[in-house]
Design a protein around this motif. Structure first.
Motif, short mmCIF file in Angstrom:
data_model
loop_
_atom_site.label_atom_id
_atom_site.label_comp_id
_atom_site.label_asym_id
_atom_site.label_seq_id
_atom_site.Cartn_x
_atom_site.Cartn_y
_atom_site.Cartn_z
N PHE A 98 0.91 -1.13 -0.04
CA PHE A 98 -0.01 -0.13 -0.09
C PHE A 98 0.84 1.28 0.03
O PHE A 98 0.39 2.36 -0.14
CB PHE A 98 -1.05 0.13 1.19
N PRO B 172 -1.09 -5.03 -4.34
CA PRO B 172 -1.23 -5.67 -2.92
C PRO B 172 -1.77 -6.96 -3.20
O PRO B 172 -1.49 -8.03 -2.67
CB PRO B 172 -2.31 -4.90 -2.24
N PHE C 21 -6.91 -5.62 8.84
CA PHE C 21 -6.88 -4.07 9.28
C PHE C 21 -7.22 -3.87 10.69
O PHE C 21 -7.92 -4.77 11.27
CB PHE C 21 -7.58 -3.22 8.32
N PHE D 94 -16.91 -6.30 4.14
CA PHE D 94 -17.68 -5.36 3.45
C PHE D 94 -19.20 -5.45 3.99
O PHE D 94 -19.64 -6.50 4.05
CB PHE D 94 -17.83 -5.89 1.82
N ARG E 229 -12.64 3.95 2.61
CA ARG E 229 -13.06 3.14 3.75
C ARG E 229 -12.47 1.60 3.29
O ARG E 229 -12.31 0.79 4.28
CB ARG E 229 -14.36 3.09 4.25
N GLN E 230 -12.96 1.23 2.08
CA GLN E 230 -12.98 -0.29 1.64
C GLN E 230 -11.84 -0.27 0.43
O GLN E 230 -11.92 -1.59 0.19
CB GLN E 230 -14.37 -0.63 1.49
N ARG F 146 -8.75 -0.22 0.40
CA ARG F 146 -7.58 -1.22 0.54
C ARG F 146 -7.79 -2.62 0.91
O ARG F 146 -7.22 -3.59 0.47
CB ARG F 146 -6.86 -0.61 2.04
N LEU F 147 -9.09 -2.82 1.70
CA LEU F 147 -9.36 -4.16 2.04
C LEU F 147 -9.72 -4.87 0.28
O LEU F 147 -9.29 -5.91 0.31
CB LEU F 147 -10.80 -4.15 2.52
N GLY F 148 -10.28 -4.01 -0.54
CA GLY F 148 -10.62 -4.78 -1.98
C GLY F 148 -9.06 -4.93 -2.54
O GLY F 148 -9.03 -6.05 -3.08
N LEU F 149 -8.16 -3.98 -2.33
CA LEU F 149 -6.95 -4.39 -3.20
C LEU F 149 -6.25 -5.43 -2.44
O LEU F 149 -5.66 -6.32 -3.25
CB LEU F 149 -6.04 -2.94 -2.81
N SER F 150 -6.41 -5.52 -0.95
CA SER F 150 -5.49 -6.84 -0.45
C SER F 150 -6.29 -8.12 -0.90
O SER F 150 -5.73 -9.02 -0.82
CB SER F 150 -5.45 -6.49 0.79
#
Lengths: 231, 499
Positions: free
Chosen positions: A48, A68, A77, A83, B398-399, B401-405
Motif C-alpha cells: 500500500f 497488493p 486491518f 464489506f 474506507r474499503q 484497501r480491503l478490496g486491493l488486499s
C-alpha cells in the motif's frame, strides 16, 4: 522467505528503512513507540506504500512493484475487515475468488471455514448483525481460505475486550499453525506479543531492526522502548 | 462528454461569426435577462433570510415536513408551477377575484413582475435551504454562550448571525442569479414580447420564428459567456450544496422567546408556506375535475414523456457512473471539470449546437426526443456528480484497501462493492434525472414538429389555445408523474440497501 533489502518505505514525508529477513512459519511481533513506523512497515510489505529505495523479495522473486492483490500476503486491518453489504459467506468467499465466482466445492469450503472459526450456520448473516468478536472470526475465516504464506495484522483486535482479544489471538495462532503461515503482527500490548509470538521486530526512529526473540526484547528493552512500555 | 459539449459549442461558434452583430432587440434581451436575474436573486435571498431565521430557531410540528417540501421545487415541472401561479395571481385568478370583490382592478401576471414572481417561487426554497445551512453550522456552544451573556434579539443578530450571513449571502445570491440567467420556460410562458424576453428565449425565437441560425448562434455565444462568468463566480463563492441533509437537526435555542419574535417568525413561515403551497393546491383543485376527460393527445404526450425520461435516466447513469468511478479513484481531475461543463452550457445552447450539427446530415426534427433526453441528462449531470462523488470517495477511502488486499482491483470492486454500496445515491440521482427530464420544457421546443409533444410541451400548447381546464388537468398529471418517477427510483435505491 521474505526479505527487505535496504528497503526505504515512504509514507508521506515520513520514511522507514528496513534491512531484514523473515524466515518461513514464524510468529513475529512488530513492537515500537507510537509514530515510529510500525504501520508503515506492514503497509509497505502489503504494497500500500511505495518502496523508494532497495527492494522486497519473496523466495528470491522481486515483489517490490507488485500490486497488493498479487503479493503472497493476507492482511487484517484495525477495522473494516468485512464489506458491510455482503453476507458472511460472500465476505469469506472473497478469499477464494475476488469476483465471487464460487464453485460448489468453493461454497463447501466457505461453510467449513465458517464452522472452523465458530460461526456455523451464519452464512447468510451480514456483518451489521454480528458482534465485534464474531466479525473478527469471520475475517479470520477469510484469511484461512486466502491461504497466503504471509499474514499481516495491524492491531486487528484492538477494539475487543481483554478476554475476547486473547481468544482471538489464540484462534489466530492456531490458524497460522495449521496453514504454516508467517505471522507479522503489530501489537501495543506486551502480553499479546508474549502470548503468540516467538520473534520480534523493533521499530524505532525510522528504522525496522532485525529479528530477535520476543522474550529477550521485552525482558530487557532498549531505552527507546522502555519509555514507551512505561516499565 | 466534453467532446459533445465542445462540439455543440464549436458548431455554434462557427455559425456565430457569420452573424451581423447585436441589434436593438438583442440588447433588450440582454438587459432584461440581467435585470430579471438580479431582481429574482435579490427577492429570493431577502425573503429567505427571515424565513430561514424563523425555521432555525423554532420547533413546531410539521417543521421537518416543511423543510423536506423546500426541496420539492427542484423537481417540480416549471410549466406546472407557472400554471399554478396563473391560477392564483393571473387576471382571472384568486387574487384578482378577491380584489374584484373590493372593487379593485385585477392584477396582471405577464411581464417582468410575473417572471420574477415565478423565479422567486422556484428559488426562495433553495435560498432558504442555503441560508438555513449557514444557521445550522453555527455551533450550539455559540448560542449557549450567548444565552449566558444575555444576548437576544437584535444583538444576537449583530453578534452571531450577521457575520454568518455576510459570508453566505453573496454565494446564495450568485447561485440563484446564475440559475435565473438561463431561464427559458418561465420567460416563454410569462414573458415574451420585446419588453420581457430573456436571451434564452431570444435564441428560441430566432430559431423558431425567423430560422435565423446566425443570430441564434450569436445569442448562444453571449449566453455562454454570461453563464460561464456567473457560474464561475457562484462556484467560487458558494459553499454547501443545499440538498438539505441534516437540516432538520434539532438545535436548542435560548433566544427569541418574546411574543413579538414569535409572531414575526410565525408570520414569515406562514407567508412562505402559503406562497409555496397555494399554487400547487390550485393546480390540484382545478386539474382534478378535468382529469377524466382529458384529450387523447395528453395521454400520448404523457407516454412520450415517460419514454424520454427513461432514456434520459439511462443516459445520465451511463455518463455519471464511469465519471464517478474515475473521480473517486483519483484518476479524474479532468473528468470532474468535464462534469461541471454541464453547468456552464445552457440547454438551449447545446440544443442549438446539436441542431446545427445534425442539420446537414438529417432532419433534426426526427431526433427531437433523443436529443431532448440527452440534453436533459447533461443538465442533471453536475447535480448527479455532487450526489454520487462524495459517497464514492468515502467508499473507496474506507474499503479500497480491503478490496486491493483481496485482489479485487478493477471490475470486481466496481461490481461487488462500489455499485451496491452506492445504490441509494444512484437511486436519488436517477430519480432527479427522470423527474427533471419528465418536466423539462426546453430543448424540445426547438426540435419538435407539430405532431410530437412531450407532456410539458402539450400543456404549453393547450395554454396557447386557451384550453385552460385541459391544461390544468394535464399539469396535475405531470405533477403526479414527475413526483412519482422520482419517488419510485429514489425508493428503489433505498430498498434492501445496507449501510
Amino acid at each position: 522467505m521474505l526479505k527487505l533489502e535496504s528497503a526505504t518505505i515512504r509514507n508521506g514525508s515520513f520514511t522507514l528503512t528496513a534491512d531484514l529477513t523473515v524466515p518461513d512459519s514464524t510468529t513475529i511481533a512488530v513492537i515500537g513507540p507510537s509514530g515510529a513506523g510500525k504501520s508503515t512497515l506492514i503497509e509497505g510489505i502489503a504494497g500500500f506504500l511505495p518502496v523508494t529505495q532497495g527492494r522486497i523479495t519473496w523466495d528470491g522473486t522481486d515483489i517490490t512493484g507488485h500490486p497488493p492483490g498479487s503479493r503472497p500476503v493476507a492482511m487484517l486491518f484495525q477495522e473494516d475487515n468485512l464489506f458491510p453489504h455482503l453476507t458472511l459467506a460472500q465476505n469469506v468467499g472473497l478469499g477464494l475468488s475476488p469476483n465471487l465466482r464460487l464453485s460448489q466445492g468453493d461454497k463447501t469450503r466457505v461453510t467449513a471455514a465458517l464452522e472452523r472459526v465458530g460461526l456455523a450456520g451464519m452464512d447468510t448473516r451480514k456483518p451489521g448483525e454480528l458482534s465485534g468478536g464474531q466479525r473478527s472470526r469471520a475475517a479470520l475465516a477469510r484469511v484461512m481460505l486466502q491461504d497466503k504464506p504471509l499474514l499481516l495484522l495491524d492491531e486487528p483486535f484492538a477494539a475487543l475486550g481483554p478476554a475476547l482479544r486473547m481468544e482471538m489471538l489464540d484462534l489466530l495462532a492456531e490458524i497460522a499453525g495449521e496453514t504454516g503461515a508467517t505471522l507479522l503482527m503489530i501489537s501495543h500490548a506486551p502480553e499479546d506479543a508474549r502470548r503468540i509470538t516467538t520473534q520480534a521486530i523493533l521499530v524505532a526512529n525510522g528504522t525496522a531492526h532485525a529479528l530477535q526473540p520476543t522474550a529477550d526484547l521485552l525482558d530487557d528493552p532498549p531505552p527507546v522502548l522502555r519509555d514507551y512500555l512505561g516499565s | 462528454m466534453a467532446a459533445l459539449i465542445f462540439g455543440a459549442l464549436l458548431a455554434v461558434a462557427l455559425r456565430a461569426e457569420t452573424g451581423r452583430g447585436f441589434n436593438a432587440a438583442d440588447w433588450a434581451a440582454l438587459r432584461f435577462t440581467l435585470v430579471q436575474a438580479t431582481l429574482s436573486a435579490l427577492f429570493s435571498v431577502l425573503l429567505a433570510i427571515p424565513v430561514a431565521r424563523a425555521l432555525a430557531r423554532r420547533r413546531f410540528r410539521g417543521r421537518s415536513l416543511l423543510i423536506a417540501l423546500l426541496g420539492a421545487p427542484f423537481i417540480l415541472p416549471v410549466i406546472v408551477a407557472v400554471l399554478g401561479l396563473i391560477e392564483v395571481f393571473g387576471r382571472g385568478g384568486w387574487v384578482s377575484a378577491a380584489l374584484g370583490t373590493l372593487g379593485l382592478p385585477p392584477v396582471q401576471i405577464y411581464g417582468l413582475h410575473g417572471v420574477v414572481l415565478a423565479h422567486v417561487f422556484f428559488n426562495l426554497p433553495l435560498a432558504t435551504r442555503l441560508v438555513l445551512q449557514g444557521w445550522q453550522e453555527i455551533p450550539a456552544e455559540r448560542f449557549r454562550l450567548a444565552a449566558l451573556l444575555g444576548i437576544d434579539g437584535w444583538s444576537m443578530f449583530r453578534v452571531i448571525e450577521l457575520p454568518m450571513l455576510l459570508r453566505l449571502v453573496p454565494g446564495a445570491f450568485t447561485v440563484i442569479f446564475a440559475i435565473c440567467l438561463t431561464s427559458f420556460a418561465v420567460a416563454l410562458t410569462l414573458g415574451g414580447g420585446p419588453r420581457a424576453t430573456t436571451i434564452e428565449l431570444a435564441i428560441y425565437q430566432a430559431f423558431r420564428f425567423d430560422f435565423d441560425l446566425g443570430r441564434a448562434a450569436l445569442l448562444s455565444a453571449v449566453q455562454l459567456g454570461l453563464t460561464v462568468f456567473a457560474g464561475g463566480i457562484a462556484l467560487w463563492l458558494a459553499r454547501g450544496e443545499g440538498f438539505g441533509s441534516g437540516l432538520d437537526r434539532g438545535l436548542r435555542r435560548f433566544d427569541g422567546k418574546t411574543t413579538t419574535a414569535r409572531c414575526i417568525d410565525a408570520l414569515f413561515i406562514g407567508v412562505a408556506a402559503v406562497f409555496l403551497l397555494v399554487p400547487l393546491m390550485a393546480i390540484a383543485l382545478s386539474g382534478l375535475p378535468g382529469f377524466a376527460d382529458m384529450p387523447g393527445q395528453v395521454w400520448t404526450a404523457a407516454l412520450t414523456s415517460l419514454w424520454v425520461a427513461a432514456l434520459s435516466t439511462v443516459l445520465l447513469l451511463c455518463m455519471a457512473l464511469p465519471m464517478t468511478t474515475a473521480i473517486a479513484t483519483e484518476r479524474g481531475r479532468m473528468v470532474e471539470i468535464a462534469g461541471l461543463l454541464g453547468l456552464a452550457a445552457s440547454p438551449l445552447v447545446i440544443g442549438t449546437g446539436l441542431f446545427i450539427a445534425i442539420r446537414p446530415y438529417a432532419n433534426p426534427q426526427a431526433f427531437a426526443l433523443p436529443v431532448t433526453a440527452l440534453v436533459n441528462a447533461i443538465t442533471v449531470l453536475p447535480f448527479a456528480l455532487r450526489i454520487l462523488v462524495p459517497r464514492a470517495r468515502d467508499i473507496v477511502a474506507r474499503q479500497g484497501r480491503l478490496g486491493l488486499s483481496l485482489g479485487m482491483a478493477g471490475l470486481p470492486f466496481l461490481r461487488h462493492v462500489l455499485l451496491p454500496r452506492l445504490r441509494p445515491q444512484i437511486g436519488f440521482a436517477a430519480g432527479l434525472a427522470a423527474a427533471l427530464s419528465m418536466g423539462d420544457l426546453g430543448v424540445i421546443t426547438l426540435f419538435a414538429d407539430p405532431d410530437v409533444a412531450t407532456l410539458p410541451l402539450q400543456i404549453y400548447r393547450l395554454m396557447g389555445s386557451y384550453q385552460m381546464e385541459a391544461a390544468a388537468a394535464a399539469s396535475f398529471l405531470l405533477l403526479i408523474l414527475s413526483f412519482g418517477v422520482f419517488w419510485l427510483l429514489d425508493r428503489g435505491g433505498h430498498r434492501h440497501a445496507e449501510t
